[in-house]
Design an enzyme around this catalytic site. Structure first.
Site, PDB file in Angstrom:
ATOM      1  N   CYS A   2      44.712  17.912  39.379  1.00 29.59           N
ATOM      2  CA  CYS A   2      44.860  19.248  39.933  1.00 29.59           C
ATOM      3  C   CYS A   2      43.988  19.291  41.179  1.00 29.59           C
ATOM      4  O   CYS A   2      43.252  18.360  41.457  1.00 29.59           O
ATOM      5  CB  CYS A   2      44.360  20.297  38.945  1.00 29.59           C
ATOM      6  SG  CYS A   2      45.108  20.150  37.319  1.00 29.59           S
ATOM      7  N   ARG A  27      48.381  17.767  45.010  1.00 28.78           N
ATOM      8  CA  ARG A  27      47.774  17.300  43.764  1.00 28.78           C
ATOM      9  C   ARG A  27      48.354  17.968  42.530  1.00 28.78           C
ATOM     10  O   ARG A  27      48.036  17.609  41.403  1.00 28.78           O
ATOM     11  CB  ARG A  27      46.270  17.567  43.795  1.00 28.78           C
ATOM     12  CG  ARG A  27      45.543  16.914  44.938  1.00 28.78           C
ATOM     13  CD  ARG A  27      44.083  17.270  44.904  1.00 28.78           C
ATOM     14  NE  ARG A  27      43.470  16.781  43.694  1.00 28.78           N
ATOM     15  CZ  ARG A  27      42.986  15.565  43.537  1.00 28.78           C
ATOM     16  NH1 ARG A  27      43.024  14.720  44.533  1.00 28.78           N
ATOM     17  NH2 ARG A  27      42.446  15.191  42.401  1.00 28.78           N
ATOM     18  N   TRP A  76      48.488  20.877  37.811  1.00 29.16           N
ATOM     19  CA  TRP A  76      49.541  19.960  37.382  1.00 29.16           C
ATOM     20  C   TRP A  76      49.329  19.838  35.884  1.00 29.16           C
ATOM     21  O   TRP A  76      48.361  19.230  35.435  1.00 29.16           O
ATOM     22  CB  TRP A  76      49.367  18.625  38.081  1.00 29.16           C
ATOM     23  CG  TRP A  76      50.470  17.642  37.845  1.00 29.16           C
ATOM     24  CD1 TRP A  76      51.655  17.553  38.511  1.00 29.16           C
ATOM     25  CD2 TRP A  76      50.475  16.570  36.892  1.00 29.16           C
ATOM     26  NE1 TRP A  76      52.394  16.510  38.025  1.00 29.16           N
ATOM     27  CE2 TRP A  76      51.707  15.877  37.035  1.00 29.16           C
ATOM     28  CE3 TRP A  76      49.578  16.123  35.916  1.00 29.16           C
ATOM     29  CZ2 TRP A  76      52.049  14.785  36.251  1.00 29.16           C
ATOM     30  CZ3 TRP A  76      49.926  15.022  35.143  1.00 29.16           C
ATOM     31  CH2 TRP A  76      51.148  14.372  35.322  1.00 29.16           C
ATOM     32  N   ASN A 102      39.580  19.954  36.885  1.00 31.71           N
ATOM     33  CA  ASN A 102      40.559  18.896  37.139  1.00 31.71           C
ATOM     34  C   ASN A 102      40.188  17.727  36.239  1.00 31.71           C
ATOM     35  O   ASN A 102      39.057  17.261  36.273  1.00 31.71           O
ATOM     36  CB  ASN A 102      40.493  18.481  38.619  1.00 31.71           C
ATOM     37  CG  ASN A 102      41.304  17.231  38.907  1.00 31.71           C
ATOM     38  OD1 ASN A 102      42.321  16.987  38.259  1.00 31.71           O
ATOM     39  ND2 ASN A 102      40.871  16.449  39.873  1.00 31.71           N
ATOM     40  N   GLY A 103      41.139  17.270  35.417  1.00 37.41           N
ATOM     41  CA  GLY A 103      40.861  16.155  34.507  1.00 37.41           C
ATOM     42  C   GLY A 103      41.308  16.495  33.101  1.00 37.41           C
ATOM     43  O   GLY A 103      42.127  17.402  32.898  1.00 37.41           O
ATOM     44  N   GLU A 482      60.412  -0.578  46.938  1.00 40.56           N
ATOM     45  CA  GLU A 482      59.750   0.549  47.596  1.00 40.56           C
ATOM     46  C   GLU A 482      60.787   1.515  48.186  1.00 40.56           C
ATOM     47  O   GLU A 482      60.623   2.735  48.118  1.00 40.56           O
ATOM     48  CB  GLU A 482      58.776   0.026  48.661  1.00 40.56           C
ATOM     49  CG  GLU A 482      58.051   1.075  49.478  1.00 40.56           C
ATOM     50  CD  GLU A 482      57.206   2.054  48.668  1.00 40.56           C
ATOM     51  OE1 GLU A 482      56.997   1.854  47.465  1.00 40.56           O
ATOM     52  OE2 GLU A 482      56.764   3.060  49.262  1.00 40.56           O
ATOM     53  N   LYS A 486      61.010   5.405  47.120  1.00 37.45           N
ATOM     54  CA  LYS A 486      60.928   6.519  48.087  1.00 37.45           C
ATOM     55  C   LYS A 486      62.092   7.471  47.873  1.00 37.45           C
ATOM     56  O   LYS A 486      61.924   8.681  47.857  1.00 37.45           O
ATOM     57  CB  LYS A 486      60.969   6.016  49.539  1.00 37.45           C
ATOM     58  CG  LYS A 486      59.726   5.384  50.092  1.00 37.45           C
ATOM     59  CD  LYS A 486      58.584   6.337  50.344  1.00 37.45           C
ATOM     60  CE  LYS A 486      57.712   6.546  49.166  1.00 37.45           C
ATOM     61  NZ  LYS A 486      56.717   5.669  48.740  1.00 37.45           N
ATOM     62  N   GLU A 489      61.925   9.434  44.425  1.00 29.56           N
ATOM     63  CA  GLU A 489      60.823  10.380  44.233  1.00 29.56           C
ATOM     64  C   GLU A 489      60.989  11.666  45.036  1.00 29.56           C
ATOM     65  O   GLU A 489      60.485  12.702  44.637  1.00 29.56           O
ATOM     66  CB  GLU A 489      59.452   9.743  44.451  1.00 29.56           C
ATOM     67  CG  GLU A 489      59.107   9.330  45.847  1.00 29.56           C
ATOM     68  CD  GLU A 489      57.771   8.588  45.934  1.00 29.56           C
ATOM     69  OE1 GLU A 489      56.943   8.694  45.027  1.00 29.56           O
ATOM     70  OE2 GLU A 489      57.561   7.890  46.933  1.00 29.56           O
ATOM     71  N   HIS A 505      73.544 -10.782  37.475  1.00 31.83           N
ATOM     72  CA  HIS A 505      73.153 -10.731  36.065  1.00 31.83           C
ATOM     73  C   HIS A 505      73.197  -9.309  35.509  1.00 31.83           C
ATOM     74  O   HIS A 505      72.442  -8.972  34.607  1.00 31.83           O
ATOM     75  CB  HIS A 505      71.757 -11.335  35.891  1.00 31.83           C
ATOM     76  CG  HIS A 505      71.681 -12.751  36.349  1.00 31.83           C
ATOM     77  ND1 HIS A 505      72.407 -13.766  35.761  1.00 31.83           N
ATOM     78  CD2 HIS A 505      71.011 -13.325  37.380  1.00 31.83           C
ATOM     79  CE1 HIS A 505      72.171 -14.901  36.395  1.00 31.83           C
ATOM     80  NE2 HIS A 505      71.326 -14.661  37.393  1.00 31.83           N
ATOM     81  N   LYS A 604      50.148  13.586  43.436  1.00 33.27           N
ATOM     82  CA  LYS A 604      49.295  12.415  43.580  1.00 33.27           C
ATOM     83  C   LYS A 604      47.866  12.856  43.782  1.00 33.27           C
ATOM     84  O   LYS A 604      47.653  13.967  44.218  1.00 33.27           O
ATOM     85  CB  LYS A 604      49.768  11.569  44.753  1.00 33.27           C
ATOM     86  CG  LYS A 604      49.545  12.270  46.116  1.00 33.27           C
ATOM     87  CD  LYS A 604      50.222  11.565  47.188  1.00 33.27           C
ATOM     88  CE  LYS A 604      49.270  10.948  48.154  1.00 33.27           C
ATOM     89  NZ  LYS A 604      49.952  10.242  49.203  1.00 33.27           N
TER      90      LYS A 604
HETATM   91  C1  G6P Z   1      51.437   8.338  42.702  1.00 31.82           C
HETATM   92  C2  G6P Z   1      51.935   8.616  44.103  1.00 31.82           C
HETATM   93  C3  G6P Z   1      52.381   7.319  44.768  1.00 31.82           C
HETATM   94  C4  G6P Z   1      51.235   6.320  44.764  1.00 31.82           C
HETATM   95  C5  G6P Z   1      50.696   6.100  43.344  1.00 31.82           C
HETATM   96  C6  G6P Z   1      49.418   5.290  43.356  1.00 31.82           C
HETATM   97  O1  G6P Z   1      52.480   7.898  41.918  1.00 31.82           O
HETATM   98  O2  G6P Z   1      52.985   9.510  44.081  1.00 31.82           O
HETATM   99  O3  G6P Z   1      52.755   7.612  46.099  1.00 31.82           O
HETATM  100  O4  G6P Z   1      51.683   5.117  45.279  1.00 31.82           O
HETATM  101  O5  G6P Z   1      50.386   7.362  42.740  1.00 31.82           O
HETATM  102  O6  G6P Z   1      48.438   6.021  44.049  1.00 31.82           O
HETATM  103  P1  G6P Z   1      47.178   5.364  44.713  1.00 31.82           P
HETATM  104  O7  G6P Z   1      46.379   6.500  45.270  1.00 31.82           O
HETATM  105  O8  G6P Z   1      46.452   4.632  43.618  1.00 31.82           O
HETATM  106  O9  G6P Z   1      47.667   4.436  45.768  1.00 31.82           O
END
Ligand code: G6P
Length: 646
Positions: A2, A27, A76, A102-103, A482, A486, A489, A505, A604
């Protein structure tokens, strides 16, 4: 996971708390709230389910008085679904003390039962509510002392902001395992989960360490360990500018950060490559030790994990050293084989992702040297690792990681080149050629970005597809992963990344006229192999979007859409292919009307810990702090005077 903000000063706290909170919405954004002390020292709380604009709407209909001390939170959800009641701040039953958290408090059930037996009534389903209730239950006129006593009872991870109506000019903060910084202003102090939140007001920050609490007034910052020992205050100045945390005319932070990439790479090159000579300051390991490494292990999550996968191809190719790559969440639970001859590269933009922190601690405990590749200065991972290689990409506010990824890739190239030089695995001519191409990368990025409109058109023409496949080979297999990440997400379209050779396969069964397939095929030794995959897709009427090298005539006959990228050494191509992949995802999401700024469900960085407690490994690295936290049960009465209510 959060965001929290706190303010103590002389200004009106409300607009500061709301505006700063908006910078932390990445966050978490399922509910938000503010709590502050009005001029009569009444505790006023407003909270609302949904985004911060809902909270603003609530405050418009239920105005709040002027206040100069307050806390705010964007949530969150972990314990208790998103609702007004479960939003923060939480208060004690008498409504004297308010807390943002937060936590996760792992022993909250036990604490809740204990308090219930004493007659305390809980109103929410959260783990966090035990904190104000516990503080109130031990409060005897000294807020800092009551918080300290409470901290000693909490297990899990937390960053806290606490205010009390009896102490209207005081803000108390503490952290274990969740990020928290203090912003030092002129006649005002702030707390925040991340630096961008307070950049409009100050660039002077204190990085609160695990196991520390802060007692702030508008003019003072006092730091203590949880057992009450005073800690010397160290104020740092944040190097990035205020504009780094603003959208600066871009529609979204994601788009802004995509466009920042040429600059990010340029800065990295300027810092790390001086006159063709590589400097990896911060590495923290002697050249001799680097020469003796027998294995490299990369641990990371999400996008950082994909950067690590590219890193494996690069290092194995250039250094001829075995590299393993693991998602941190798997690594930490599989009793891995590492020893002092293993170099662990823990990659994390935020440096706060709980699984990556735990994986790094696990590896460290087994004797390995841990180097963090990290963007956020002063983050937990950066502090705990043996060495730290900062990417200095500036704050990444877009939830979908973009510039952090290209910066992580660049760092892997630099590490590989450094190791190759030390271990003499690369002819100087090739090393020079790669360095020269890396130095030219920012210009190539600018060239690709000039093509944005073309990529947007392709994205829009394909945005109706309900399923995407991303295929790549060799060093661009991780690029395919990746690209798919992208897209899913931010647009929620089911998308799979695959090693193109694995198509036959299984995934080939998915191909028909309803699928879009992004084929990553720059010039390389696997070009023809990939070209055959494109033919197989065409034969099944799949819609092909190819990412290919400028001047590739063959691909134009076989693909429905082509995005051209400049020619580079094939090992460097993950750096160039990622730009079109990021832009495709962005424009497809935009065309589908998705809320790019705040994708549903996730935020994130992921500081939430699932499964067993982090506390074991934490103790290994911070014996001082954690012994204090978990063993001490004697509490000295603080001599600090807190002004009485007025
Ligand atoms: C979340 C984010 C990603 C990120 C991942 C790892 O899933 O949405 O964009 O790559 O966390 O985060 P970090 O801060 O450890 O790179």
């Amino acid at each position: 996971m959060c965001g929290i903000v706190g303010y103590v000063g002389s200004k009106d706290a409300l607009p500061i708390l709301i505006e700063s909170l908006k910078k932390l919405e990445y966050r978490g954004y399922d509910s938000s709230g503010v709590g502050f002390l009005d001029h009569k020292a009444n505790l006023v709380v407003r909270k609302s389910k949904g985004k911060i604009r809902n909270l603003e709407e609530l405050i418009r209909t239920q105005p709040v008085p002027f206040a100069h001390t307050g806390i705010s939170h964007t949530r969150w959800a972990t314990h208790g679904f998103p609702s007004d009641i479960n939003s923060h701040p939480h208060t004690d039953s008498k409504h004297h003390i308010a807390v943002v958290h937060n936590g996760i408090i792992e022993n909250y059930q036990e604490l809740r039962e204990e308090l219930k037996k004493k007659g305390v009534k809980f109103v929410s389903e959260t783990d966090s509510e035990v904190i104000p209730q516990l503080i109130a239950s031990v409060y005897k006129g000294d807020l800092a002392q009551a918080v300290r006593q409470t901290l000693l009872r909490l297990k899990g991870t937390f960053a806290l902001g606490v205010i009390s109506r009896d102490n209207p000019d005081c803000l108390v903060a503490a952290r274990v395992g969740s990020p928290l910084i203090i912003g030092v202003g002129d006649g005002e102090n702030f707390i925040a989960s991340d630096v961008p939140a307070i950049l409009d007001y100050t660039r002077r920050v204190i990085y609160l360490q695990d196991g520390q609490m802060a007692v702030l007034s508008k003019t003072s910052q006092e730091l203590f360990t949880f057992d009450g020992k005073k800690v010397k205050v160290k104020i740092d100045t944040v190097s990035f500018s205020v504009t780094a945390a603003r959208k600066e005319g871009y529609a979204h932070f994601m788009l802004k950060e995509i466009h920042e990439q040429p600059l990010v790479l340029e800065q990295m090159i300027n810092l790390r490559l001086k006159n063709g000579k590589l400097t990896l300051e911060g590495l923290g390991i002697s050249d001799d030790s680097l020469k003796n490494i027998r294995k490299i292990l990369v641990v990371a999550c999400g996008t950082a994990y994909h950067a690590g996968m590219v890193g494996k191809y690069i290092i194995e190719n250039l250094v001829r050293l075995p590299v393993e790559v693991d998602t941190s969440s798997e690594y930490r639970y599989r009793d891995p084989l590492v020893d002092r001859h293993t170099l662990v590269l823990a990659v994390s933009q935020s440096g706060e992702t709980a699984d990556t922190l735990a994986a790094a601690r696990e590896a460290h405990a087994k004797g390995a040297k841990v180097i963090a590749i990290c963007n956020v200065v002063g983050s937990s991972l950066a502090r705990e690792a043996d060495g730290i290689l900062y990417t200095y990409a500036g704050p990444e506010i877009g939830v979908a990681s973009t510039k952090a990824y290209s910066a992580q890739l660049m760092m892997f190239y630099l590490i590989a080149l450094k190791l190759a030089q030390l271990r003499k695995t690369l002819p100087p001519k090739r090393s020079k050629e790669l360095i020269s191409q890396l130095t030219n990368m920012p210009s190539l990025y600018k060239e690709i970005l000039r093509n944005t409109q073309h990529i947007q058109k392709i994205a829009e023409a394909n945005s109706h597809f309900g399923c995407f496949l991303f295929l790549g080979r060799h060093v661009n297999y991780p690029s395919a992963l990746e690209g798919a990440l992208k897209l899913k997400e931010i647009s929620y379209i089911p998308a799979e990344g695959y090693a193109a050779g694995e198509m036959k396969h299984g995934p080939i069964a998915l191909i028909d006229e309803y699928r879009a397939v992004v084929c990553i095929n720059p010039q390389s030794h696997v070009y023809e192999k990939m070209a055959s995959n494109i033919q197989e897709i065409r034969a099944r009427k799949g819609n092909v979007i190819a990412i290919a090298t400028q001047g590739d005539v063959q691909v134009k006959h076989n693909a429905d859409f082509v995005v051209e990228i400049p020619l580079t050494d094939e090992l460097l191509s993950p750096l160039t292919v990622i730009l079109p992949l990021q832009l495709l995802a962005y424009f497809i999401a935009l065309k589908r009307g998705c809320y790019v700024a705040h994708p549903r469900i996730f935020a994130k960085p992921l500081t939430v810990v699932s499964g067993p407690s982090m506390l074991g490994p934490v103790r290994y690295l911070h014996p001082g702090n954690f012994n204090a936290i978990y063993r001490l049960n004697t509490h000295r009465q603080s001599k600090r005077h807190h002004p009485a209510r007025h």
